[in-house]
Write a protein that holds these residues in place. Structure first.
Motif, PDB file in Angstrom:
ATOM      1  N   PRO A 109      11.777 -13.524 -17.071  1.00  0.00           N
ATOM      2  CA  PRO A 109      12.251 -13.246 -15.714  1.00  0.00           C
ATOM      3  C   PRO A 109      11.171 -12.740 -14.759  1.00  0.00           C
ATOM      4  O   PRO A 109      11.172 -13.085 -13.575  1.00  0.00           O
ATOM      5  N   ALA A 110      10.234 -11.948 -15.285  1.00  0.00           N
ATOM      6  CA  ALA A 110       9.195 -11.386 -14.422  1.00  0.00           C
ATOM      7  C   ALA A 110       8.239 -12.439 -13.895  1.00  0.00           C
ATOM      8  O   ALA A 110       7.459 -12.170 -12.967  1.00  0.00           O
ATOM      9  N   ALA A 111       8.282 -13.663 -14.444  1.00  0.00           N
ATOM     10  CA  ALA A 111       7.422 -14.735 -13.953  1.00  0.00           C
ATOM     11  C   ALA A 111       7.693 -15.035 -12.483  1.00  0.00           C
ATOM     12  O   ALA A 111       6.822 -15.559 -11.775  1.00  0.00           O
ATOM     13  N   GLN A 112       8.891 -14.696 -12.009  1.00  0.00           N
ATOM     14  CA  GLN A 112       9.247 -14.975 -10.615  1.00  0.00           C
ATOM     15  C   GLN A 112       8.345 -14.244  -9.627  1.00  0.00           C
ATOM     16  O   GLN A 112       8.135 -14.711  -8.503  1.00  0.00           O
ATOM     17  N   PHE A 113       7.800 -13.101 -10.041  1.00  0.00           N
ATOM     18  CA  PHE A 113       6.908 -12.351  -9.157  1.00  0.00           C
ATOM     19  C   PHE A 113       5.668 -13.166  -8.785  1.00  0.00           C
ATOM     20  O   PHE A 113       5.064 -12.943  -7.740  1.00  0.00           O
ATOM     21  N   PHE A 114       5.267 -14.087  -9.653  1.00  0.00           N
ATOM     22  CA  PHE A 114       4.037 -14.833  -9.422  1.00  0.00           C
ATOM     23  C   PHE A 114       4.253 -16.114  -8.628  1.00  0.00           C
ATOM     24  O   PHE A 114       3.282 -16.778  -8.256  1.00  0.00           O
ATOM     25  N   ALA A 115       5.496 -16.474  -8.382  1.00  0.00           N
ATOM     26  CA  ALA A 115       5.786 -17.675  -7.593  1.00  0.00           C
ATOM     27  C   ALA A 115       6.047 -17.299  -6.145  1.00  0.00           C
ATOM     28  O   ALA A 115       5.307 -17.690  -5.237  1.00  0.00           O
ATOM     29  N   ALA A 116       7.124 -16.543  -5.905  1.00  0.00           N
ATOM     30  CA  ALA A 116       7.495 -16.184  -4.539  1.00  0.00           C
ATOM     31  C   ALA A 116       8.409 -14.971  -4.567  1.00  0.00           C
ATOM     32  O   ALA A 116       9.361 -14.931  -5.343  1.00  0.00           O
ATOM     33  N   VAL A 117       8.115 -14.001  -3.728  1.00  0.00           N
ATOM     34  CA  VAL A 117       8.955 -12.814  -3.582  1.00  0.00           C
ATOM     35  C   VAL A 117       9.488 -12.794  -2.150  1.00  0.00           C
ATOM     36  O   VAL A 117       8.700 -12.793  -1.194  1.00  0.00           O
ATOM     37  N   GLY A 120       7.905 -10.989   0.754  1.00  0.00           N
ATOM     38  CA  GLY A 120       6.734 -10.453   0.053  1.00  0.00           C
ATOM     39  C   GLY A 120       5.439 -10.966   0.641  1.00  0.00           C
ATOM     40  O   GLY A 120       5.337 -11.292   1.832  1.00  0.00           O
ATOM     41  N   MET A 121       4.434 -11.086  -0.215  1.00  0.00           N
ATOM     42  CA  MET A 121       3.094 -11.460   0.239  1.00  0.00           C
ATOM     43  C   MET A 121       2.983 -12.961   0.503  1.00  0.00           C
ATOM     44  O   MET A 121       3.599 -13.767  -0.174  1.00  0.00           O
ATOM     45  N   ASN A 122       2.163 -13.290   1.491  1.00  0.00           N
ATOM     46  CA  ASN A 122       1.923 -14.696   1.806  1.00  0.00           C
ATOM     47  C   ASN A 122       0.789 -15.235   0.926  1.00  0.00           C
ATOM     48  O   ASN A 122       0.286 -14.538   0.032  1.00  0.00           O
ATOM     49  N   ALA A 123       0.369 -16.469   1.172  1.00  0.00           N
ATOM     50  CA  ALA A 123      -0.619 -17.116   0.301  1.00  0.00           C
ATOM     51  C   ALA A 123      -1.947 -16.380   0.292  1.00  0.00           C
ATOM     52  O   ALA A 123      -2.562 -16.178  -0.772  1.00  0.00           O
ATOM     53  N   GLN A 124      -2.420 -15.978   1.459  1.00  0.00           N
ATOM     54  CA  GLN A 124      -3.688 -15.262   1.550  1.00  0.00           C
ATOM     55  C   GLN A 124      -3.628 -13.954   0.755  1.00  0.00           C
ATOM     56  O   GLN A 124      -4.558 -13.609   0.017  1.00  0.00           O
ATOM     57  N   GLU A 125      -2.524 -13.257   0.900  1.00  0.00           N
ATOM     58  CA  GLU A 125      -2.369 -11.971   0.216  1.00  0.00           C
ATOM     59  C   GLU A 125      -2.176 -12.158  -1.283  1.00  0.00           C
ATOM     60  O   GLU A 125      -2.721 -11.397  -2.094  1.00  0.00           O
ATOM     61  N   MET A 126      -1.396 -13.174  -1.661  1.00  0.00           N
ATOM     62  CA  MET A 126      -1.187 -13.430  -3.082  1.00  0.00           C
ATOM     63  C   MET A 126      -2.491 -13.802  -3.776  1.00  0.00           C
ATOM     64  O   MET A 126      -2.776 -13.327  -4.888  1.00  0.00           O
ATOM     65  N   ALA A 128      -5.419 -12.894  -2.989  1.00  0.00           N
ATOM     66  CA  ALA A 128      -6.228 -11.679  -3.114  1.00  0.00           C
ATOM     67  C   ALA A 128      -5.746 -10.819  -4.283  1.00  0.00           C
ATOM     68  O   ALA A 128      -6.554 -10.298  -5.068  1.00  0.00           O
ATOM     69  N   TRP A 129      -4.430 -10.670  -4.402  1.00  0.00           N
ATOM     70  CA  TRP A 129      -3.883  -9.871  -5.518  1.00  0.00           C
ATOM     71  C   TRP A 129      -4.187 -10.525  -6.859  1.00  0.00           C
ATOM     72  O   TRP A 129      -4.618  -9.858  -7.805  1.00  0.00           O
ATOM     73  N   LEU A 130      -3.959 -11.822  -6.946  1.00  0.00           N
ATOM     74  CA  LEU A 130      -4.148 -12.517  -8.215  1.00  0.00           C
ATOM     75  C   LEU A 130      -5.599 -12.492  -8.671  1.00  0.00           C
ATOM     76  O   LEU A 130      -5.882 -12.265  -9.854  1.00  0.00           O
ATOM     77  N   HIS A 131      -6.533 -12.695  -7.750  1.00  0.00           N
ATOM     78  CA  HIS A 131      -7.932 -12.827  -8.139  1.00  0.00           C
ATOM     79  C   HIS A 131      -8.737 -11.534  -8.038  1.00  0.00           C
ATOM     80  O   HIS A 131      -9.782 -11.413  -8.695  1.00  0.00           O
ATOM     81  N   TYR A 132      -8.258 -10.573  -7.253  1.00  0.00           N
ATOM     82  CA  TYR A 132      -9.024  -9.332  -7.087  1.00  0.00           C
ATOM     83  C   TYR A 132      -8.187  -8.070  -7.280  1.00  0.00           C
ATOM     84  O   TYR A 132      -8.723  -6.969  -7.204  1.00  0.00           O
ATOM     85  N   LYS A 333       5.646  -3.148 -14.793  1.00  0.00           N
ATOM     86  CA  LYS A 333       4.190  -3.128 -14.708  1.00  0.00           C
ATOM     87  C   LYS A 333       3.696  -4.123 -13.653  1.00  0.00           C
ATOM     88  O   LYS A 333       2.822  -3.809 -12.841  1.00  0.00           O
ATOM     89  N   ILE A 334       4.271  -5.311 -13.654  1.00  0.00           N
ATOM     90  CA  ILE A 334       3.882  -6.335 -12.689  1.00  0.00           C
ATOM     91  C   ILE A 334       4.299  -5.917 -11.280  1.00  0.00           C
ATOM     92  O   ILE A 334       3.508  -5.999 -10.331  1.00  0.00           O
ATOM     93  N   TYR A 335       5.536  -5.446 -11.151  1.00  0.00           N
ATOM     94  CA  TYR A 335       6.037  -5.071  -9.827  1.00  0.00           C
ATOM     95  C   TYR A 335       5.218  -3.922  -9.234  1.00  0.00           C
ATOM     96  O   TYR A 335       4.891  -3.942  -8.038  1.00  0.00           O
ATOM     97  N   ASP A 336       4.890  -2.929 -10.044  1.00  0.00           N
ATOM     98  CA  ASP A 336       4.110  -1.794  -9.537  1.00  0.00           C
ATOM     99  C   ASP A 336       2.764  -2.262  -8.994  1.00  0.00           C
ATOM    100  O   ASP A 336       2.306  -1.793  -7.939  1.00  0.00           O
ATOM    101  N   SER A 337       2.126  -3.183  -9.713  1.00  0.00           N
ATOM    102  CA  SER A 337       0.846  -3.716  -9.253  1.00  0.00           C
ATOM    103  C   SER A 337       1.036  -4.526  -7.967  1.00  0.00           C
ATOM    104  O   SER A 337       0.269  -4.366  -7.005  1.00  0.00           O
ATOM    105  N   TYR A 338       2.041  -5.372  -7.963  1.00  0.00           N
ATOM    106  CA  TYR A 338       2.334  -6.204  -6.789  1.00  0.00           C
ATOM    107  C   TYR A 338       2.608  -5.331  -5.566  1.00  0.00           C
ATOM    108  O   TYR A 338       2.034  -5.525  -4.497  1.00  0.00           O
TER     109      TYR A 338
END
Length: 369
Positions: A109-117, A120-126, A128-132, A333-338
């Motif tokens: 279920p937590a995989a949804q955080f990595f597709a679209a919230v 939530g964050m847009n592409a530029q922001e996502m 940045a979060w994913l890579h940095y 854990k994922i949500y707190d980071s996001y």
């Protein structure tokens, strides 16, 4: 003694040279090892934008590796159905897959955080979060139990709210509608009285045209025009609150990944980063022209969602996201980071991106000079 020493030196030199030749031959043989992979996707073969992403990835890998790693791309249904991509990669039926992680909410279920919230964050922001910001590491940690690795391989940008066969003038107009919408956005809409139906992209048009569904979201004007959705629904609503972007994923079977030498792994990572940006660039370039075609040539009714619909969607989104965050330790854990990353980037974007948009386009002015 000098002659003996010279003979020994010559013998040792020959042995070293021989060893270097053997080592060089071994390295060359390893360097020339070839790999033939299959990639299954959740999209129609060669579909504009998202369907072209995996094709570009395969082409880049072939070119950069000099043909040492080739990837044959299969569209949804050619080798496995679109919603079985994750299983195919996990089980080794295909070495790779290209999809969106909210399709696997039944497995993780937590995989949804990595597709679209929603909201939530847009592409530029996502990106940045994913890579940095540690997001990609968390994504891989989530998939570890399944034997699957993941790279980011595309972004849609902000999507449209969807196509409807009736006007939406208030929240009440949503009640009882049958709508195709995946992920967290679908859960939010269900709490607003909508009956959510999930289906692959290739089934959307016929379902909307036949009345099996009353509304759908897909991606945006570029892809929606390609699917001909304007022929099956009259009203086109924005903004895409439910998907400020969708991040697309390149799934890799863990054993297949481990079998690659380091240079081919680096090539695959580099190709994915190229595709990740390229897909977003294409959507940014193509969506406006497609929207003009839809409105000016096909008389599509472009509408903004009513304020009460957006307000209710935002309220329910907060509840849905919070509930998902509390569903497991990994989700938390994922949500707190996001959330921590979003809070920081929103603060900065308030004085950078948003402030610039406000200055460029004063309130009520949606035109550009």
């Amino acid at each position: 003694m000098k002659l003996r020493s010279l003979a020994i030196a010559v013998a040792m030199s020959g042995a070293v040279s021989g060893l270097m030749l053997v080592t060089s031959a071994g390295n060359t043989a390893q360097a020339q090892e070839t790999f033939e992979w299959k990639m299954v996707t959740s999209w129609p073969k060669n579909f504009p934008g998202v369907g072209q992403g995996p094709e570009r990835l395969a082409k880049l890998v072939d070119e950069m590796s000099g043909g040492r790693l080739t990837i044959e791309v299969f569209g949804a249904g050619q080798l496995v159905p679109g919603f079985e991509v994750f299983d195919a990669v996990a089980e080794g039926t295909a070495e790779m897959g290209h999809s969106a992680s909210y399709y696997w909410k039944g497995k993780a279920p937590a995989a949804q955080f990595f597709a679209a919230v929603p909201f939530g964050m847009n592409a530029q922001e996502m990106n940045a979060w994913l890579h940095y910001g540690g997001g990609l590491e968390l994504w891989n940690e989530l998939y570890d139990p399944f034997g699957v690795d993941v790279l980011v391989a595309g972004a849609s940008g902000v999507q449209m709210a969807g196509w409807f066969n009736k006007e939406i003038n208030s929240v009440d107009d949503l009640n009882g509608l049958k709508m195709r919408m995946p992920g967290l956005g679908g859960e939010v809409m269900s709490r607003m009285g909508v009956a959510i139906v999930n289906m692959p992209g290739g089934e959307i048009f016929t379902s909307l045209q036949s009345g099996a569904i009353d509304a759908t979201e897909w991606i945006g004007p570029y892809n929606d025009l390609a699917f001909g959705l304007h022929q099956a629904a009259e009203y086109y609503y924005y903004p895409g609150w439910h998907e400020p972007t969708v991040m697309f994923e390149a799934l890799i079977n863990e054993e297949a990944w481990a079998s690659l030498p380091a240079d081919l792994q680096a090539i695959l990572r580099t190709a994915a980063r190229d595709v990740n940006q390229n897909v977003l660039d294409e959507y940014t370039a193509r969506n406006n022209d497609a929207l003009e075609t839809l409105v000016n040539e096909h008389d599509v009714e472009l509408r903004r969602l009513p304020d009460d619909v957006l307000a209710q969607a935002k309220k329910h989104s907060a509840d849905v996201v919070a509930e998902l965050a509390e569903s497991s330790d990994m989700a938390k854990k994922i949500y707190d980071s996001y959330q921590a990353f979003q809070n920081k980037v929103v603060d900065y974007h308030a004085i950078s991106e948003q402030a610039y948009y406000n200055a460029r386009n004063p309130e009520g002015d949606t035109t550009s000079e």
